[in-house]
Motif scaffolding. Sequence first.
Motif, PDB file in Angstrom:
ATOM      1  N   LEU A  56     -76.666 -28.609  16.375  1.00 51.08           N
ATOM      2  CA  LEU A  56     -76.987 -29.879  15.445  1.00 51.08           C
ATOM      3  C   LEU A  56     -78.063 -30.805  15.896  1.00 51.08           C
ATOM      4  O   LEU A  56     -78.915 -31.323  15.118  1.00 51.08           O
ATOM      5  CB  LEU A  56     -75.768 -30.404  15.124  1.00 51.08           C
ATOM      6  CG  LEU A  56     -74.777 -29.502  14.454  1.00 51.08           C
ATOM      7  CD1 LEU A  56     -73.393 -30.239  13.776  1.00 51.08           C
ATOM      8  CD2 LEU A  56     -75.309 -28.677  13.181  1.00 51.08           C
ATOM      9  N   SER A  57     -78.102 -30.902  17.148  1.00 46.62           N
ATOM     10  CA  SER A  57     -78.837 -32.131  17.800  1.00 46.62           C
ATOM     11  C   SER A  57     -78.999 -31.871  19.254  1.00 46.62           C
ATOM     12  O   SER A  57     -77.827 -31.212  19.913  1.00 46.62           O
ATOM     13  CB  SER A  57     -78.141 -33.635  17.429  1.00 46.62           C
ATOM     14  OG  SER A  57     -78.565 -34.537  18.331  1.00 46.62           O
ATOM     15  N   VAL A 194     -81.640 -35.263  14.853  1.00 43.36           N
ATOM     16  CA  VAL A 194     -81.546 -34.248  14.082  1.00 43.36           C
ATOM     17  C   VAL A 194     -82.430 -33.099  13.937  1.00 43.36           C
ATOM     18  O   VAL A 194     -83.511 -33.331  13.962  1.00 43.36           O
ATOM     19  CB  VAL A 194     -81.086 -34.404  12.545  1.00 43.36           C
ATOM     20  CG1 VAL A 194     -80.856 -33.134  11.700  1.00 43.36           C
ATOM     21  CG2 VAL A 194     -80.156 -35.550  12.399  1.00 43.36           C
TER      22      VAL A 194
END
Length: 197
Positions: A56-57, A194
Amino acid sequence: MAPSTLIPITIVLLISFPHPTHSSIQLPNWLNPNKHRSSLGGDHPFGFDPTRVTQLSWHPRAFLYKGFLSHDECDHLIKLARDKLEKSMVADNESGKSIASQVRTSSGMFLNKHQDDIVARIESRIATWTFLPVENGEAIQVLRYENGQKYEPHFDYFHDKANQQLGGHRVATVLMYLSNIQKGGETVFPDAEVISV
């Protein structure tokens, strides 16, 4: 906004470990999820399925693992915690003691480490996935957030010296969701970079 009829329940395992020096790790071939399944349908303590993991990150490192726990494991953890939930506390920045705060309004409880075979298997699977030893993990904490309850944005490490000496800074947090609700119960990383998909 109408109150939700479903109550989100979260389980948290916080891990303390010295910062790793390697930026990438290749999984050995023996970590084959198709070969290792627990009797409850979850992954074997020595294997997991990397195809279920989504990044996700990278700053901070945040990953989503779909189906990490089986339905039976979720039900088991809820049953262990159901009658023992108390108002959640926070660590005081100066003394390190647990205090009540409106910053955190959930209820929760801690399981014992290796409380039973199912809990021990989950702890082992977390260690395998994170490449952090089981003994470095804190006890699993089960949290319940009812409609409107929250934990305001915070850093998931200690400011006080007492907790730093007790276990050191947390370098990883694993959140496992025990209920499947359509809205609410999110965990947000407000400063995350992100990744576009």
